[in-house]
Motif scaffolding. Structure first.
Motif, PDB file in Angstrom:
ATOM      1  N   MET A  38      -0.750  13.813 -30.951  1.00  0.00           N
ATOM      2  CA  MET A  38      -1.430  13.273 -29.773  1.00  0.00           C
ATOM      3  C   MET A  38      -0.765  13.518 -28.648  1.00  0.00           C
ATOM      4  O   MET A  38      -1.029  13.854 -27.676  1.00  0.00           O
ATOM      5  CB  MET A  38      -2.112  12.207 -30.034  1.00  0.00           C
ATOM      6  N   ALA A  39       0.761  12.692 -28.776  1.00  0.00           N
ATOM      7  CA  ALA A  39       1.363  12.874 -27.492  1.00  0.00           C
ATOM      8  C   ALA A  39       1.925  14.426 -27.270  1.00  0.00           C
ATOM      9  O   ALA A  39       1.961  14.481 -26.049  1.00  0.00           O
ATOM     10  CB  ALA A  39       2.752  12.099 -28.135  1.00  0.00           C
ATOM     11  N   GLY A 259      -4.324  17.712 -35.198  1.00  0.00           N
ATOM     12  CA  GLY A 259      -4.975  18.576 -34.174  1.00  0.00           C
ATOM     13  C   GLY A 259      -6.416  18.601 -33.944  1.00  0.00           C
ATOM     14  O   GLY A 259      -6.977  18.215 -32.801  1.00  0.00           O
ATOM     15  N   ARG A 260      -7.079  18.436 -35.064  1.00  0.00           N
ATOM     16  CA  ARG A 260      -8.471  18.126 -35.216  1.00  0.00           C
ATOM     17  C   ARG A 260      -8.641  16.639 -34.396  1.00  0.00           C
ATOM     18  O   ARG A 260      -9.742  16.598 -33.753  1.00  0.00           O
ATOM     19  CB  ARG A 260      -8.964  18.225 -36.623  1.00  0.00           C
ATOM     20  N   ILE A 261      -7.999  15.719 -35.037  1.00  0.00           N
ATOM     21  CA  ILE A 261      -8.113  14.378 -34.299  1.00  0.00           C
ATOM     22  C   ILE A 261      -7.894  14.468 -32.905  1.00  0.00           C
ATOM     23  O   ILE A 261      -8.677  13.728 -32.242  1.00  0.00           O
ATOM     24  CB  ILE A 261      -7.191  13.264 -35.208  1.00  0.00           C
ATOM     25  N   SER A 262      -6.778  14.993 -32.370  1.00  0.00           N
ATOM     26  CA  SER A 262      -6.248  14.987 -31.076  1.00  0.00           C
ATOM     27  C   SER A 262      -7.596  15.828 -30.391  1.00  0.00           C
ATOM     28  O   SER A 262      -7.946  15.417 -29.025  1.00  0.00           O
ATOM     29  CB  SER A 262      -5.201  15.683 -30.989  1.00  0.00           C
ATOM     30  N   LEU A 263      -8.076  16.995 -30.770  1.00  0.00           N
ATOM     31  CA  LEU A 263      -9.351  17.584 -30.109  1.00  0.00           C
ATOM     32  C   LEU A 263     -10.288  16.558 -30.009  1.00  0.00           C
ATOM     33  O   LEU A 263     -11.044  16.676 -29.049  1.00  0.00           O
ATOM     34  CB  LEU A 263      -9.518  18.969 -30.940  1.00  0.00           C
ATOM     35  N   ALA A 264     -10.606  15.842 -31.213  1.00  0.00           N
ATOM     36  CA  ALA A 264     -11.796  14.859 -30.909  1.00  0.00           C
ATOM     37  C   ALA A 264     -11.787  13.901 -30.014  1.00  0.00           C
ATOM     38  O   ALA A 264     -12.765  13.713 -29.280  1.00  0.00           O
ATOM     39  CB  ALA A 264     -12.274  14.402 -32.268  1.00  0.00           C
ATOM     40  N   VAL A 265     -10.500  13.634 -29.993  1.00  0.00           N
ATOM     41  CA  VAL A 265     -10.033  12.334 -28.864  1.00  0.00           C
ATOM     42  C   VAL A 265     -10.349  12.898 -27.569  1.00  0.00           C
ATOM     43  O   VAL A 265     -10.832  12.128 -26.728  1.00  0.00           O
ATOM     44  CB  VAL A 265      -8.736  11.834 -29.269  1.00  0.00           C
ATOM     45  N   GLY A 266      -9.784  14.235 -27.282  1.00  0.00           N
ATOM     46  CA  GLY A 266      -9.824  14.618 -26.320  1.00  0.00           C
ATOM     47  C   GLY A 266     -11.108  14.966 -25.592  1.00  0.00           C
ATOM     48  O   GLY A 266     -11.429  14.778 -24.373  1.00  0.00           O
TER      49      GLY A 266
END
Length: 370
Positions: A38-39, A259-266
């Motif tokens: 995420m960072a 990456g999937r989690i970061s994409l969802a958060v974004g």
């Protein structure tokens, strides 16, 4: 598009140790990798925004400033200073050096060279006559005398050489051959036989010592090292390889999941920003500012523009009428002072006034026109 299914990949059988290690390792690695991913995604987005909004315009401005400070002044200096000065120096050098040098070569050095060549040809002809008429006969006579002396000296030398060769053969060569055949050769063969025997003995002893040292080293070092590698290092290495492979696979899996989690958060943050800021601004622009702008355009701006156009049109017409009045008054004043201008007398034209078709009874030339 390939419609055939790819052949199934062969998977090696996995033991219970691999299955027991995989789940905890993946959980731990996922917990550690998610903040890093995420960072990383936040840094990538920030870097792209910074590149698009700051670095690229700043780079273009610095490029333009560099051209303005370093390239364009040198181009102007080259074009308007260096090139004219170089052309002037080239013309000056041509006038001061090239033309005088060409004149000196053409009218001074060339005649002097022709004179020197003529003098050299005369001296060469004299030397050729001296060589052909004087030196050649003298040389032939000297060579005839030298050939006679050489023949006499060769006969004397051959006799001396034959005597010396016979003495050397029977005083040195024949005794040396006898000594070599009956003394040195047997002694050399005996020494060589003794040397071969000594070498065989030394090689036999060295071979025995080498075999003994080989077995001692094998028993003391090789066999323990083989056992250590086979029963200790190899199993430990296999376990470490399994752990390393699982950690690497867990890192890859965790990086993709992160990456999937970061994409969802974004996407969640983007939607939140959209519904909190973008949609209210769009609604205000569409439902408030646009109607107000249309009302202002239709009620204020268009009438003002039409009035301005009408005022401009009336002003242009007034100015045109004033210019016509001033022009007419100036013409009347000139006519009052100087009278009517003289009319030019009509002059017969040499050419017909219009395009007419030529016939047999008429012509358009100056000599035969009607």
């Amino acid at each position: 598009m390939d419609l055939e299914k790819p052949p199934p990949q062969r998977q090696d059988p996995e033991g219970c140790l691999v299955v027991a290690i995989r789940i905890p390792v993946r959980i731990v690695v996922l917990v550690l990798v998610v903040p890093v991913r995420m960072a990383w995604d936040a840094l990538v987005v920030g870097g792209r925004f910074l590149n698009d909004t700051v670095l690229r315009p700043l780079g273009r401005a610095l490029l333009w400033l560099g051209r303005a400070l370093f390239v364009w002044p040198f181009v102007a200096l080259w074009r308007y200073v260096v090139v004219p000065v170089a052309k002037g120096l080239a013309w000056l050098g041509n006038v001061l050096f090239v033309i005088p040098a060409v004149w000196l070569y053409r009218y001074v050095l060339t005649p002097v060279g022709h004179a020197c060549a003529w003098l050299a040809r005369g001296i060469g002809a004299g030397l050729e006559w001296l060589y052909a008429r004087v030196l050649t006969p003298v040389g032939h006579a000297v060579m005839w005398v030298l050939r006679g002396l050489g023949a006499v000296l060769a006969a004397i030398g051959l006799g001396v050489f034959g005597v010396v060769a016979w003495l050397v053969r029977y005083l040195l060569v024949v005794p040396a051959l006898w000594v070599y055949e009956w003394i040195l050769a047997p002694v050399g063969r005996a020494i060589a036989w003794c040397g071969r025997g000594l070498v065989w003995l030394v090689s036999t002893v060295a071979t025995g010592i080498g075999v003994a040292l080989y077995w001692i080293a094998r028993v003391l070092f090789v066999l323990p090292a083989v056992g250590l590698y086979r029963w200790v290092l190899a199993p430990v290495g296999r376990v470490l390889a399994v752990i390393g492979r699982e950690i690497w696979d867990a890192l890859g899996h965790a990086w993709r999941v992160a990456g999937r989690i970061s994409l969802a958060v974004g996407r969640f943050l983007a939607n939140l920003f959209r519904w909190v800021f973008v949609e209210p601004v769009r609604w205000a622009y569409r439902t408030v500012l646009t109607p107000v702008g249309h009302v202002v355009r239709d009620a204020v701006l268009r009438p003002v523009a039409q009035a301005a156009r009408s005022v401009g049109r009336a002003t242009r017409q007034a100015l045109t009428a004033a210019r016509e009045s001033v022009r007419q008054a100036r013409a009347d004043f000139r006519r009052m002072l100087f009278g009517e201008p003289k009319q030019r007398e009509a002059v017969a034209r040499r050419e017909p006034p219009g395009r007419e078709t030529r016939t047999l009874g008429s012509s358009t030339t100056a000599l035969t026109k009607d």
